[in-house]
Design an enzyme around this catalytic site. Structure first.
Site, short mmCIF file in Angstrom:
data_model
loop_
_atom_site.label_atom_id
_atom_site.label_comp_id
_atom_site.label_asym_id
_atom_site.label_seq_id
_atom_site.Cartn_x
_atom_site.Cartn_y
_atom_site.Cartn_z
CG ASP A 192 0.36 0.12 2.02
OD1 ASP A 192 -0.37 -0.87 3.65
OD2 ASP A 192 0.58 1.22 2.62
CG HIS A 236 7.08 -7.81 -0.12
ND1 HIS A 236 7.26 -8.51 0.50
CD2 HIS A 236 8.28 -8.44 -0.71
CE1 HIS A 236 7.52 -8.95 1.27
NE2 HIS A 236 9.13 -8.97 0.39
CB CYS A 265 8.47 -5.05 -23.55
SG CYS A 265 7.83 -3.28 -23.55
CB SER A 303 4.36 -12.75 11.06
OG SER A 303 4.19 -13.15 9.36
P1 OAD Z 1 2.23 -10.99 8.76
O1 OAD Z 1 -0.24 -10.89 8.00
O2 OAD Z 1 2.21 -11.85 8.12
O3 OAD Z 1 1.90 -10.10 9.76
C1 OAD Z 1 1.60 -9.53 10.19
C2 OAD Z 1 2.20 -9.37 11.22
O4 OAD Z 1 1.51 -7.52 12.42
C3 OAD Z 1 1.42 -9.71 13.12
O5 OAD Z 1 2.67 -10.29 13.18
C4 OAD Z 1 0.31 -9.43 13.66
O6 OAD Z 1 0.68 -9.63 15.15
C5 OAD Z 1 1.20 -7.45 13.92
N1 OAD Z 1 -0.17 -6.84 13.94
C6 OAD Z 1 -1.41 -6.90 14.25
N2 OAD Z 1 -2.15 -6.13 14.06
C7 OAD Z 1 -0.78 -5.34 14.57
C8 OAD Z 1 -0.70 -3.30 15.02
N3 OAD Z 1 -2.22 -2.77 15.39
N4 OAD Z 1 0.00 -2.91 15.23
C9 OAD Z 1 1.36 -3.83 15.44
N5 OAD Z 1 1.68 -5.31 14.88
C10 OAD Z 1 0.14 -5.75 14.01
O7 OAD Z 1 2.11 -9.84 7.67
P2 OAD Z 1 4.12 -9.43 6.93
O8 OAD Z 1 4.74 -10.00 8.83
O9 OAD Z 1 4.02 -7.87 6.57
O10 OAD Z 1 4.86 -11.07 0.71
O11 OAD Z 1 3.97 -10.67 5.87
C11 OAD Z 1 5.39 -10.04 4.70
C12 OAD Z 1 4.66 -10.60 3.66
O12 OAD Z 1 4.18 -12.09 3.54
C13 OAD Z 1 3.96 -9.75 2.84
O13 OAD Z 1 4.49 -8.84 2.28
C14 OAD Z 1 3.41 -10.91 1.90
C15 OAD Z 1 3.06 -11.53 2.34
O14 OAD Z 1 3.56 -12.75 1.61
C16 OAD Z 1 4.04 -10.63 -1.02
O15 OAD Z 1 3.09 -10.22 -0.63
C17 OAD Z 1 5.72 -10.74 -1.39
ZN ZN Z 2 5.55 -3.79 -22.92
#
Ligand code: OAD
Ligand code: ZN
Length: 255
Positions: free
Chosen positions: A107, A122, A134, A199
């Site tokens: 985002d 990402h 291309c 996470s």
């Molecule tokens: P996750 O959904 O795996 O983890 C989100 C984390 O945020 C968890 O540890 C929650 O406990 C924590 N959380 C939830 N609410 C919160 C708040 N209000 N304040 C602070 N923390 C909070 O998301 P990511 O770790 O970002 O990759 O996942 C990494 C990647 O997994 C994403 O970028 C995506 C996905 O595959 C791609 O798309 C390549």
């Molecule tokens: Zn193209």
């Protein structure tokens, strides 16, 4: 340990820091109402596993389905606004002008909040590119400019006619070497890393805190739930980013 005391500890570490770096994940956007990647999808999309749609293979096999999945995600993200955590990070840039934010999020809420030094590991869900890059990586394509007739179908690259795709990293795809190098350098030269709302499951992003520690830096984590990062954090503030970050920034301002 009372959270207030931990906030004071975090403030002391930040006051002593000269090179701060921040790593954010989906948790920093959660309080903006942006569903994390793994949140249950509703309606038509509930029947799909998002990790099987966000792949080059799925796009090659069913481009329209994958394109529509991202149009759906863009639509549910559109109303989201920066929350107090994004705004507190933008404020931190005033005190730490060299500070960079390494984000896993696709985002644009850090930009909307006013942060200017962002390493987007990402990609950006609001950007599109030629699926063949291309004209070079990335060959961004502004879809609004493409013939509107095609928008009912997957838009085509105006240069080569290949399908257009979202400019995000899909499962199984390599990250941009330049971005990864920038993130590693920022992590290795920092004396303090703030890790917020991840996470710590997905590498190489999740390796960044270890890089800071190996270089002698310290790691502070903000997350309401223990993560893969917590065991290596010098300080874990157990709570929501939108609550804790503004309190840290306010205490720093008074310091
Ligand atoms: P996750 O959904 O795996 O983890 C989100 C984390 O945020 C968890 O540890 C929650 O406990 C924590 N959380 C939830 N609410 C919160 C708040 N209000 N304040 C602070 N923390 C909070 O998301 P990511 O770790 O970002 O990759 O996942 C990494 C990647 O997994 C994403 O970028 C995506 C996905 O595959 C791609 O798309 C390549
Ligand atoms: Zn193209």
């Amino acid at each position: 340990m009372a959270i207030e005391h931990q906030i004071q500890q975090a403030v002391a570490l930040m006051k002593a820091s000269e090179r701060l770096v921040v790593l954010t994940g989906a948790g920093v956007s959660k309080e903006s109402g942006v569903p994390t990647f793994r949140d249950a999808l509703d309606g038509l999309w509930a029947q799909y596993d998002p990790t099987r749609l966000a792949t080059p293979q799925a796009f090659a096999a069913t481009p329209k389905l994958v394109w529509d999945f991202y149009e759906y995600r863009r639509q549910i993200m559109r109303p989201a606004l920066p929350n107090p955590a994004h705004r507190a990070l933008a404020q931190l840039e005033r005190r730490f002008p060299e500070m960079q934010i390494i984000t896993q999020n696709v985002d644009d809420l850090h930009e909307q909040a006013g942060s200017t030094r962002i390493i987007r590991l990402h990609g950006n869900i609001n950007a599109n590119k030629c699926s063949k890059d291309c004209q070079g990586d990335p060959t961004n394509v502004v879809v609004a400019d493409v013939d509107s007739q095609q928008q009912r179908d997957v838009p085509r690259c105006p240069h080569c006619g290949s399908y257009v795709r979202p400019d995000v990293v899909w499962f199984g795809e390599m990250l941009s070497v330049e971005l990864l190098d920038a993130a590693k350098i920022a992590s290795a030269t920092a004396d303090l890393m703030l890790v917020i709302g991840t996470s710590g499951v997905v590498i190489p992003a999740a390796d960044m805190p270890q890089i800071t520690r190996r270089a002698g830096g310290k790691v502070i984590e903000i997350n309401p739930i223990e993560s893969n990062i917590t065991p290596i954090a010098d300080l874990w503030l157990c709570g929501a980013a939108g609550d804790i970050l503004p309190r840290i920034v306010a205490a720093l301002a008074d310091a």
